[in-house]
Design a protein around this motif. Structure first.
Motif, mmCIF file in Angstrom:
data_model
loop_
_atom_site.group_PDB
_atom_site.id
_atom_site.type_symbol
_atom_site.label_atom_id
_atom_site.label_comp_id
_atom_site.label_asym_id
_atom_site.label_seq_id
_atom_site.Cartn_x
_atom_site.Cartn_y
_atom_site.Cartn_z
ATOM 1 N N TYR A 1 1.145 6.816 4.559
ATOM 2 C CA TYR A 1 0.637 7.249 3.255
ATOM 3 C C TYR A 1 1.163 8.639 2.895
ATOM 4 O O TYR A 1 1.628 8.870 1.775
ATOM 5 C CB TYR A 1 -0.892 7.272 3.268
ATOM 6 N N VAL B 1 -10.579 0.588 -0.261
ATOM 7 C CA VAL B 1 -10.186 0.308 -1.644
ATOM 8 C C VAL B 1 -11.150 0.910 -2.650
ATOM 9 O O VAL B 1 -12.298 1.216 -2.342
ATOM 10 C CB VAL B 1 -10.064 -1.211 -1.885
ATOM 11 N N GLU C 1 1.168 4.096 -2.985
ATOM 12 C CA GLU C 1 0.985 5.534 -2.789
ATOM 13 C C GLU C 1 2.193 6.323 -3.295
ATOM 14 O O GLU C 1 2.042 7.401 -3.890
ATOM 15 C CB GLU C 1 0.721 5.838 -1.315
ATOM 16 N N THR D 1 0.832 -1.204 0.000
ATOM 17 C CA THR D 1 0.000 0.000 0.000
ATOM 18 C C THR D 1 0.866 1.253 0.000
ATOM 19 O O THR D 1 0.557 2.224 -0.690
ATOM 20 C CB THR D 1 -0.946 0.017 1.215
ATOM 21 N N SER E 1 -4.231 0.291 -2.382
ATOM 22 C CA SER E 1 -4.104 1.283 -1.311
ATOM 23 C C SER E 1 -5.295 2.221 -1.201
ATOM 24 O O SER E 1 -5.372 3.010 -0.261
ATOM 25 C CB SER E 1 -2.850 2.127 -1.543
#
Length: 253
Positions: free
Chosen positions: A94, A166, A22, A18, A68
């Protein structure tokens, strides 16, 4: 046995894809979308730039959305955090990935732009601005208000169509369209930020004038993202249909 192995490794192996998604997604968004403004503005115009932003995000939403959620934007991540879709730890990871990805994407774009004879990279370089750096001369209050409202729409759409972490099914379509729409409105005003990472990275290469105004394009989108989460909670009180384990469980567990 597989479950035991997963527990032994922790969720780091789940979270890593994830974070990479990003990073890579934000890199590609900045390189291609901001690149349309830096390299092709005189050929595609405002509409072409807006559509490039929307189409790139649409493609990335289908590519990274199942991994992600395809935030690629600290304002979206803040909205997801306030809506309790992700943990603070995941949100921090993130945002760090998004900022680094944006800077790398802008650096690659700058390197490419330097290879084009006569192309001026100082001053503009796809950065955002108000006052004398705005195409229509919008003042500081107008720019702040515009960025709040434009970001509100983008983040609200993210929250409404994903319903969990998601992006699946047709959810990528309204996300991409909303970014195109906010760019159609926002490009003449501020160059359209709605994304602190997208704004900061080009400004680093654009020079002192861009950096002097960057504070607005860091703060206003975050305010818009927070307001979107607040309003979403009022219009969708039942909350998300379901939240993935990767989103709600701290990777340190």
């Amino acid at each position: 046995m597989a479950e035991t192995t997963t527990r032994g490794l922790g969720l780091r192996s789940v979270a890593t894809p994830t974070v990479v998604a990003e990073f890579l997604g934000t890199l590609l968004l900045v390189f291609f979308a901001v690149g349309s403004a830096v390299l092709g503005a005189e050929y595609v115009g405002t509409v072409g730039i807006a559509l490039t932003f929307g189409f790139v995000l649409l493609a990335l939403a289908y590519t990274f959305g199942p991994v992600s959620g395809c935030h690629l934007n600290p304002a979206v991540t803040l909205g997801m955090l306030l809506a309790k879709r992700i943990t603070p730890r995941t949100a921090l990871e993130y945002v760090v990935a998004q900022l680094i990805g944006a800077v790398v994407g802008a650096a690659l774009l700058f390197l490419l732009a330097e290879q084009v004879p006569g192309l001026e990279t100082t001053g503009g370089f796809g950065s955002n601005g108000y006052g004398y750096r705005s195409a229509v001369g919008v003042n500081i209050f107008g720019a702040f208000l515009a960025e709040i409202v434009l970001t509100f729409l983008l983040v609200y759409v993210y929250l409404a169509v994903t319903r969990d972490l998601v992006v699946i099914g047709l959810a990528g379509l309204p996300i991409g369209l909303s970014l195109a729409v906010v760019n159609l409105v926002g490009i003449p005003l501020t160059g359209t930020s709605v994304n602190p990472a997208r704004s900061l990275a080009p400004a680093l290469f654009a020079g002192a004038d861009a950096m002097a105004q960057i504070w607005l394009f860091l703060i206003a989108p975050l305010v818009g993202g927070a307001l979107a989460a607040l309003v979403y909670g009022l219009t969708h009180p039942a909350g998300p249909l379901g939240v993935t384990r990767a989103a709600t469980t701290d990777v340190s567990e």
